[in-house]
Design a protein around this motif. Sequence first.
Motif, short mmCIF file in Angstrom:
data_model
loop_
_atom_site.label_atom_id
_atom_site.label_comp_id
_atom_site.label_asym_id
_atom_site.label_seq_id
_atom_site.Cartn_x
_atom_site.Cartn_y
_atom_site.Cartn_z
N GLY A 166 3.83 -4.59 5.06
CA GLY A 166 3.79 -4.61 3.60
C GLY A 166 2.71 -3.68 3.08
O GLY A 166 2.06 -2.96 3.84
N VAL A 167 2.51 -3.71 1.79
CA VAL A 167 1.59 -2.77 1.14
C VAL A 167 0.16 -2.94 1.65
O VAL A 167 -0.49 -1.97 2.04
N MET A 168 -0.36 -4.18 1.65
CA MET A 168 -1.75 -4.38 2.05
C MET A 168 -1.92 -4.26 3.56
O MET A 168 -2.97 -3.80 4.03
N GLY A 169 -0.92 -4.63 4.32
CA GLY A 169 -0.99 -4.42 5.77
C GLY A 169 -1.05 -2.94 6.10
O GLY A 169 -1.81 -2.51 6.97
N GLN A 170 -0.27 -2.15 5.38
CA GLN A 170 -0.31 -0.70 5.56
C GLN A 170 -1.67 -0.13 5.17
O GLN A 170 -2.19 0.75 5.84
N ALA A 171 -2.24 -0.65 4.09
CA ALA A 171 -3.55 -0.17 3.64
C ALA A 171 -4.62 -0.49 4.69
O ALA A 171 -5.47 0.36 5.00
#
Length: 132
Positions: A69-74
């Motif tokens: 997801g977005v925060m995992g990718q970040a």
Amino acid sequence: MVTNTSGKKKTAIARATVREGTGKIRINSQPVELMDPEMARLKVLEPFRVVDENLRDDVDIDVTIEGGGVMGQADAARTAVARGLVQHTNDAQLRDAYMDFDRSLLVNDVRQSEPKKWGGPGARARYQKSYR
């Protein structure tokens, strides 16, 4: 000199390439300034808050992220960028500064989601039962 590093968080995998340059940071071939949401962008740029400003102007960083997801990718990108900077500069003081600031900048988070089991909708939750 070109340095390749990677970072992981849950199912997200980020691969960073650090080379001599003019301070361009690209995430999946787009400038980091276009990254949304803002919290994810700030998380990716966090390794530069610990070091002096001159380091950012001396390198170009290309990050490719897939999965998660977005925060995992970040989080994965943040780890890949920090590792790349440490490897590129070969600086023990920078490594120690990252470790003192936040260990997850250099070390992947090994936690994974628990597998779903029978008898319920998720890993731990069970189906409700009624006796009436």
